[in-house]
Design an enzyme around this catalytic site. Structure first.
Site, PDB file in Angstrom:
ATOM      1  N   ASN A   1       9.934 -10.980  -5.711  1.00  0.00           N
ATOM      2  CA  ASN A   1       8.728 -10.903  -6.205  1.00  0.00           C
ATOM      3  C   ASN A   1       8.106 -12.123  -6.853  1.00  0.00           C
ATOM      4  O   ASN A   1       8.840 -12.324  -8.094  1.00  0.00           O
ATOM      5  CB  ASN A   1       8.394  -9.599  -7.001  1.00  0.00           C
ATOM      6  CG  ASN A   1       6.903  -9.505  -7.499  1.00  0.00           C
ATOM      7  OD1 ASN A   1       5.980 -10.468  -7.129  1.00  0.00           O
ATOM      8  ND2 ASN A   1       6.990  -8.582  -8.435  1.00  0.00           N
TER       9      ASN A   1
ATOM     10  N   LYS B   1       5.608 -13.054  -8.182  1.00  0.00           N
ATOM     11  CA  LYS B   1       4.441 -12.856  -9.027  1.00  0.00           C
ATOM     12  C   LYS B   1       3.481 -14.129  -8.921  1.00  0.00           C
ATOM     13  O   LYS B   1       3.143 -14.540  -7.938  1.00  0.00           O
ATOM     14  CB  LYS B   1       4.856 -12.563 -10.432  1.00  0.00           C
ATOM     15  CG  LYS B   1       6.108 -11.668 -10.485  1.00  0.00           C
ATOM     16  CD  LYS B   1       6.467 -11.258 -11.859  1.00  0.00           C
ATOM     17  CE  LYS B   1       7.689 -10.291 -11.793  1.00  0.00           C
ATOM     18  NZ  LYS B   1       8.058  -9.740 -12.935  1.00  0.00           N
TER      19      LYS B   1
ATOM     20  N   HIS C   1       3.312  -1.677  -9.357  1.00  0.00           N
ATOM     21  CA  HIS C   1       4.304  -2.582 -10.347  1.00  0.00           C
ATOM     22  C   HIS C   1       3.708  -2.426 -11.712  1.00  0.00           C
ATOM     23  O   HIS C   1       2.604  -2.442 -12.006  1.00  0.00           O
ATOM     24  CB  HIS C   1       4.271  -4.054 -10.006  1.00  0.00           C
ATOM     25  CG  HIS C   1       5.310  -4.732 -10.147  1.00  0.00           C
ATOM     26  ND1 HIS C   1       5.112  -5.334 -11.907  1.00  0.00           N
ATOM     27  CD2 HIS C   1       6.420  -5.223 -10.132  1.00  0.00           C
ATOM     28  CE1 HIS C   1       6.084  -5.877 -12.131  1.00  0.00           C
ATOM     29  NE2 HIS C   1       7.013  -6.139 -11.015  1.00  0.00           N
TER      30      HIS C   1
ATOM     31  N   GLU D   1       3.455  -4.350 -13.995  1.00  0.00           N
ATOM     32  CA  GLU D   1       2.393  -5.370 -14.605  1.00  0.00           C
ATOM     33  C   GLU D   1       0.880  -5.022 -14.014  1.00  0.00           C
ATOM     34  O   GLU D   1       0.050  -5.249 -15.065  1.00  0.00           O
ATOM     35  CB  GLU D   1       2.950  -6.662 -14.163  1.00  0.00           C
ATOM     36  CG  GLU D   1       4.043  -7.288 -15.125  1.00  0.00           C
ATOM     37  CD  GLU D   1       5.021  -8.149 -14.160  1.00  0.00           C
ATOM     38  OE1 GLU D   1       4.582  -8.608 -13.065  1.00  0.00           O
ATOM     39  OE2 GLU D   1       6.170  -8.431 -14.619  1.00  0.00           O
TER      40      GLU D   1
ATOM     41  N   GLU E   1      12.059   0.469 -11.787  1.00  0.00           N
ATOM     42  CA  GLU E   1      11.911  -0.794 -12.344  1.00  0.00           C
ATOM     43  C   GLU E   1      11.639  -0.469 -14.016  1.00  0.00           C
ATOM     44  O   GLU E   1      10.477  -0.387 -14.330  1.00  0.00           O
ATOM     45  CB  GLU E   1      11.031  -1.635 -12.064  1.00  0.00           C
ATOM     46  CG  GLU E   1      11.237  -2.192 -10.544  1.00  0.00           C
ATOM     47  CD  GLU E   1      10.487  -3.535 -10.337  1.00  0.00           C
ATOM     48  OE1 GLU E   1      11.507  -4.374 -10.129  1.00  0.00           O
ATOM     49  OE2 GLU E   1       9.506  -3.440 -10.474  1.00  0.00           O
TER      50      GLU E   1
ATOM     51  N   GLY F   1      11.992  -8.923 -16.798  1.00  0.00           N
ATOM     52  CA  GLY F   1      11.538 -10.284 -17.135  1.00  0.00           C
ATOM     53  C   GLY F   1      12.353 -10.436 -18.635  1.00  0.00           C
ATOM     54  O   GLY F   1      11.949 -11.286 -19.174  1.00  0.00           O
TER      55      GLY F   1
ATOM     56  N   SER G   1      15.639  -7.647 -14.317  1.00  0.00           N
ATOM     57  CA  SER G   1      16.494  -8.607 -14.575  1.00  0.00           C
ATOM     58  C   SER G   1      17.972  -8.527 -13.920  1.00  0.00           C
ATOM     59  O   SER G   1      19.110  -8.522 -14.231  1.00  0.00           O
ATOM     60  CB  SER G   1      17.235  -8.383 -16.309  1.00  0.00           C
ATOM     61  OG  SER G   1      15.872  -8.697 -17.003  1.00  0.00           O
TER      62      SER G   1
HETATM   63  C1  PEP Z   1       9.838  -7.096 -11.241  1.00  0.00           C
HETATM   64  O1  PEP Z   1       8.915  -7.701 -11.852  1.00  0.00           O
HETATM   65  O2  PEP Z   1       9.693  -6.540 -10.275  1.00  0.00           O
HETATM   66  C2  PEP Z   1      11.186  -7.660 -11.733  1.00  0.00           C
HETATM   67  C3  PEP Z   1      12.366  -6.884 -11.345  1.00  0.00           C
HETATM   68  O3  PEP Z   1      11.392  -8.924 -12.592  1.00  0.00           O
HETATM   69  P1  PEP Z   1      12.651  -9.565 -13.075  1.00  0.00           P
HETATM   70  O4  PEP Z   1      13.752  -9.698 -12.104  1.00  0.00           O
HETATM   71  O5  PEP Z   1      12.473 -10.964 -13.687  1.00  0.00           O
HETATM   72  O6  PEP Z   1      13.173  -8.486 -14.341  1.00  0.00           O
END
Ligand code: PEP
Length: 229
Positions: free
Chosen positions: A6, A8, A88, A90, A157, A163, A193
């Site tokens: 992703n 973003k 998601h 976010e 997640e 992040g 992460s």
């Molecule tokens: C995400 O936003 O879907 C995600 C998993 O980000 P990161 O791998 O940067 O934690």
């Protein structure tokens, strides 16, 4: 295993083209059974050839019409896009997408046969209350979602792991995925992460069917290190 990247709000059309070239080169060594997805920003969506699926990070549940700043089915069909991320954290948090709206979106894209990666995850204060609280919280994110839809997967997640560099532990992922598997008979990805240092242990968990990756997918080399680990 499923590997989904992703981007973003990162990458341009031009850098995505370069990325795809590098990815295609590396994916020659991919295991046949592994599947790769890339979710570039909307401005970089195009027809790309390769051993991966391109999806969108978002779209509005409309065919076409008056929704300023959004894209609908008409714009996705131009590029034959049939895969979408929904829910998601976010978008739930920064863009105030409610469960009611998220489920409306899920149902709209389900009715059009889209492959959906449906994201769920708890905030830190819920995780700190323990596994039972986590599952109760996650269950609420299935309100209005047709869990019998055959063309969707779940991405678990934890918000505090996205992040931050701090992934959930193997024990946390195992317990939560096992609980989710009791409720849902669909593939479950872990996200939060995921990186070179933890991909081997995360992907070896039985109930992890794949990973959704943000930061470590931004560079084709680091994403390939995960896919080919
Ligand atoms: C995400 O936003 O879907 C995600 C998993 O980000 P990161 O791998 O940067 O934690």
């Amino acid at each position: 295993m499923i590997y989904a990247g992703n981007f973003k709000t990162n990458h341009t059309r031009s850098s995505t083209i370069d990325y795809i070239k590098e990815l295609n080169f590396g994916l020659k060594d991919k295991k046949a059974e592994d599947k790769v997805y890339i979710f570039p920003p909307l401005t970089a969506i195009d027809f790309y050839r390769g051993n991966f699926t391109i999806g969108v990070q978002n779209a509005y549940p409309i065919e076409s019409g008056a929704v300023t700043g959004e894209v609908g089915i008409e714009q996705l069909e131009e590029f034959n896009i049939k895969t979408i991320l929904i829910g998601h954290s976010e978008r739930r948090e920064l863009l105030n997408e409610t469960q009611e709206f998220v489920s409306k979106k899920f149902n709209f894209f389900k009715e059009r046969g889209f492959e959906i990666i449906y994201c769920i995850g708890e905030p830190l204060e819920v995780r700190e209350r323990g596994e039972k609280a986590v599952i109760e919280y996650l269950k609420e994110q299935f309100i209005g979602i047709d869990i019998d839809y055959s063309n969707f997967m779940v991405a678990y997640e934890p918000i505090w792991a996205i992040g931050t560099g701090r992934s959930a532990t193997v024990e946390e992922i195992t317990t939560t995925h096992n609980e989710l598997k009791k409720l849902i008979n669909r593939p479950i990805l872990y996200g939060g992460s995921v990186k070179k240092a933890n991909i081997a242990e995360i992907s070896s968990i039985d109930s992890v069917d794949g990973v959704l990756v943000g930061g470590a997918s931004l560079n084709s080399d680091s994403f390939l290190e995960l896919v080919l680990h």
